[in-house]
Design a protein around this motif. Structure first.
Motif, mmCIF file in Angstrom:
data_model
loop_
_atom_site.group_PDB
_atom_site.id
_atom_site.type_symbol
_atom_site.label_atom_id
_atom_site.label_comp_id
_atom_site.label_asym_id
_atom_site.label_seq_id
_atom_site.Cartn_x
_atom_site.Cartn_y
_atom_site.Cartn_z
ATOM 1 N N ILE A 117 -28.308 -65.775 70.377
ATOM 2 C CA ILE A 117 -26.999 -66.395 70.571
ATOM 3 C C ILE A 117 -26.248 -65.628 71.649
ATOM 4 C CG2 ILE A 117 -25.753 -65.012 68.833
ATOM 5 C CD1 ILE A 117 -24.291 -67.618 68.040
ATOM 6 N N HIS A 119 -22.649 -64.092 72.603
ATOM 7 C CA HIS A 119 -21.386 -63.710 71.952
ATOM 8 C C HIS A 119 -20.709 -62.637 72.790
ATOM 9 C CE1 HIS A 119 -18.466 -62.930 68.817
ATOM 10 N NE2 HIS A 119 -18.762 -61.644 68.864
ATOM 11 N N ASP A 120 -19.444 -62.847 73.117
ATOM 12 C CA ASP A 120 -18.662 -61.914 73.944
ATOM 13 C C ASP A 120 -19.384 -61.582 75.250
ATOM 14 O OD1 ASP A 120 -16.509 -61.821 72.266
ATOM 15 O OD2 ASP A 120 -17.002 -59.886 71.359
ATOM 16 N N GLU A 164 -21.585 -68.815 66.064
ATOM 17 C CA GLU A 164 -20.263 -68.320 66.414
ATOM 18 C C GLU A 164 -19.250 -69.305 65.869
ATOM 19 O OE1 GLU A 164 -18.634 -65.931 70.133
ATOM 20 O OE2 GLU A 164 -18.957 -68.051 70.609
ATOM 21 N N ASP A 168 -15.738 -65.495 65.468
ATOM 22 C CA ASP A 168 -16.564 -64.531 64.736
ATOM 23 C C ASP A 168 -18.040 -64.800 64.981
ATOM 24 O OD1 ASP A 168 -14.458 -63.188 63.600
ATOM 25 O OD2 ASP A 168 -14.509 -64.318 61.715
ATOM 26 N N LEU A 169 -18.839 -63.730 65.002
ATOM 27 C CA LEU A 169 -20.294 -63.854 65.016
ATOM 28 C C LEU A 169 -20.773 -63.755 63.569
ATOM 29 C CD1 LEU A 169 -23.022 -63.958 66.497
ATOM 30 C CD2 LEU A 169 -22.944 -61.445 66.592
ATOM 31 N N ARG A 188 -20.479 -61.048 58.693
ATOM 32 C CA ARG A 188 -19.589 -61.287 59.832
ATOM 33 C C ARG A 188 -19.442 -60.000 60.631
ATOM 34 N NH1 ARG A 188 -14.187 -60.269 60.451
ATOM 35 N NH2 ARG A 188 -14.082 -59.570 58.277
#
Length: 671
Positions: A117, A119-120, A164, A168-169, A188
């Motif tokens: 994934i 994320h950020d 996501e 939050d992941l 989380r």
């Protein structure tokens, strides 16, 4: 192995693939597929392919083993899985497609990658791995553009998927902890550590792995095998605001979120009590009212299990392990005034298992010994103001069932004496003392329910007794002097028994021959027979209302229909109807039960006309591993057993072919 929906029906995409597809994504405007396959038609393709609009095309030299995850990231395509090489290039479970070939990403990982994934602004990988080169990491890692880095203390078990949600992941899998923090299969990421996701109902945790996560309609959908997860119905729950709640489909909208123990008709409605917290989409806290269309709460419900229900002096009485309703303190028994629950005197000091109204009094039985300072020994009488003993009560364990018969109270349970009188599990109250009923039953035996049938008292439960040449097993009739066997009962316990339209109906936890579980039976005058195709779990109680039987327990299906712990035998959508009596009108392959399984399971199918039938099992590489049926079968319903002894854990496909029709389903073997 792959198809597209054109708005009306599913269409093939080229020649498809030789075996399973595990992941799909879009990259550079093309559809990318990855999995186990090694070809499409005559084209050699190694586990990853792109769709050019007409055919599937290889991507470089592909990857040498299974691919489980794909991610489009900053113009690159990332693949994760079990592979080690692309041609001669070492890629170690994760690789980047640069438009021409697959390239390594740092030192890769020492074990399988199952999920990817973004994320950020970073790539996040999850799986079974515990290292990237010399860097230790526990099943989850982030990519900074050059190297892989651990994320907090990672997890103790496999990461199966990411999502996501609201910034939050979220990670799901088989893991139980992150370092010393208990997270139980879903967690989380707070930016520095993995945190627990909380449950809204019992505040309990997943008892089975989380297999998939997906965002839909502003909710995170969590999927897996959650039959044992006490908050959901089956397989899906949703996450919102760091809490979990059930997801209900149309069929589940009138189900219960956990086991139901008892049921009664009250003021034109059906009232059910048990361990559930949700009924349909209503939070009800272990007791709910069914008006024929939907569920309704009754006040604040209860903090503990409801085990028994009765009508006394026009009010509904509830017993169980009840210590509170909202802010009201209770001692295991309560009355309903139409709006709220109220205590009854000083109550009772332990479980109330059964209740009965008799000659203007309310009689309670259970495991309790006192009401306040008054000793009552497992049975007590309520006179409208306080609880009183009934003789010397009983000596030990539980009182499980009460009934009225021939003007007397009959009590049964796991006891042997009332004072100095030997009663052997069943006793009669004459208004002053308890008396034995014949030889009773062999300790430990328990009668769970009584009924009258053709003028005789019938007892059902988990009992043995009688003599060697006339043994009693779980059901008996009272002939006025002693207990006698009643038919040849199959294996398993009876938990509820009643007369219905001239038949004797029994429910519980038992099986008849071919079905895995039946749990409901009727007496045909000579033998006990299964009633319909039954239910796939225990029947705890039922009531007769007109021509319908309302049934509660721990089951998930009734016949072939969804029925989350509540069903109706009659003309309702989830009726436990008898499909064998119907003419089969369609070709159907049911989901195997149990699923997951180890090592045995049952597969049920329906064919509309006599034909040659094959039922075959394949692994995820498309290899045939078993042929269960290969013969002519008559029209109708058939149930067959499959023994997976000798097969490895994992996902399998079973396929039914009959005439020109075919259908496949998946099943999970877990060792």
């Amino acid at each position: 192995n792959i198809a597209r929906w054109d708005g009306e029906k599913w269409q093939p995409m080229g020649d498809g693939f030789t075996t399973g597809v595990e992941a799909l994504t879009l990259h550079d405007g093309e559809l990318i597929a990855a999995g186990w396959f090694i070809g499409s038609g005559q084209t050699q393709i190694s586990r990853v392919a792109r769709w050019d609009g007409e055919e599937w095309q290889p991507m470089g030299e592909g990857l040498d083993r299974q691919v489980y995850a794909l991610l489009d990231f900053d113009g690159d395509l990332i693949a994760g899985g079990f592979f080690n090489h692309s041609g001669e290039t070492e890629v170690d479970r994760i690789a980047r497609w640069d438009g021409e070939s697959w390239q390594p990403m740092g030192e890769g990982f020492g074990a399988t990658v199952f999920s990817l994934i973004q994320h950020d602004g970073e790539v996040i990988a999850g799986g079974d791995f515990t290292n990237s080169g010399e860097t230790q990491m526990s099943r989850v890692a982030r990519w900074d553009g050059e190297n892989w880095h651990p994320m907090g203390e990672g997890f103790t078990g496999r990461v199966r998927d990411f999502a996501e949600f609201n910034g939050d992941l979220i990670a799901g899998g088989t893991f139980l902890r992150s370092g010393e923090t208990e997270v139980n299969r879903i967690a989380r990421w707070d930016g520095s550590e993995w945190q627990k996701v909380y449950a809204t109902l019992h505040n309990v945790d997943f008892t089975s792995p989380v297999n998939t996560l997906y965002v839909h309609d502003d909710a995170l959908i969590v999927g897996g095998f959650f039959q044992d997860y006490q908050q959901g119905i089956v397989n899906f729950v949703k996450y919102e605001n760091n809490t979990l709640a059930p997801v209900y489909s149309l069929d589940m909208a009138w189900g219960l979120s956990d086991k139901a123990w008892t049921i009664i008709s009250y003021q034109g409605d059906i009232v059910v009590g048990g361990e559930f917290v949700y009924a349909g989409q209503e939070k009800v806290n272990r007791i709910a009212r069914w008006d024929g269309k939907s569920w309704h709460p009754m006040g604040d419900g209860f903090s503990g299990t409801v085990r028994s229900l009765a009508i006394y002096d026009g009010e509904l009485i509830v017993g169980g392990w009840l210590t509170r309703s909202g802010e009201t303190e209770l001692s295991h028994i309560a009355r309903w005034d139409g709006e709220n629950w109220h205590p009854m005197g000083e109550g009772l000091n332990a479980w109330v298992m059964d209740l009965i109204a008799f000659n203007g009094d309310l009689i309670a039985g259970g495991s309790f010994t006192h009401s306040g300072e008054t000793e009552v020994n497992r049975i007590a009488r309520w006179d409208g103001e306080e609880w009183h003993p009934m003789g010397q009560g009983f000596n030990a364990n539980w009182l499980t069932s009460l009934t009225e018969y021939d003007g007397d109270i009959i009590a049964a349970g796991l006891f042997t004496q009332s004072g100095a009188t030997q009663v052997n599990g069943v006793a009669r109250w004459d208004g002053e003392n308890w008396h034995p009923m014949g030889d009773g039953f062999t300790f430990p035996s328990a009668v769970y329910d009584f009924t009258e049938y053709e003028g005789q008292l019938i007892a059902g439960g988990a009992m043995t007794g009688g003599s060697d040449d006339n043994p009693i097993r779980n059901i008996a009739r009272w002939d006025g002097q002693n207990w006698q066997p009643f038919g040849d009962w199959p294996r398993g316990e009876i938990l509820a028994i009643s007369e219905y339209n001239g038949d004797l109906i029994a429910g519980g936890s038992f099986s008849f021959g071919d079905p895995v579980v039946n749990s409901i039976a009727h007496w045909d005058g000579e033998n006990w027979q299964p009633k319909g195709s039954g239910l796939n779990g225990v029947v705890e109680d039922f009531i007769i209302d007109g021509d319908e039987i309302y049934i509660v327990g721990g089951f998930h299906t009734a016949g072939s229909n969804p029925a989350a712990r509540f069903t109706i035998w009659g003309d309702m959508p989830t009726a436990a109807e008898d499909p064998v009596a119907q003419s089969p009108e369609s070709f159907t392959l049911d989901q195997n039960y149990p699923n997951p399984f180890n090592p045995g399971t049952q597969i049920r199918f329906r064919i509309p006309e006599s034909s040659h039938v094959t039922l075959t099992v394949y692994d995820m590489l498309g290899r045939q591993v078993a042929v269960i049926v290969d013969e002519v079968r008559v029209a109708g319903y058939h149930t067959v057993a499959f023994d997976a002894t000798g097969l490895a854990s994992g996902l399998y496909i079973y396929r039914l072919d009959a005439g020109s029709q075919a259908e496949t389903r998946k099943m999970m073997l877990v060792r």
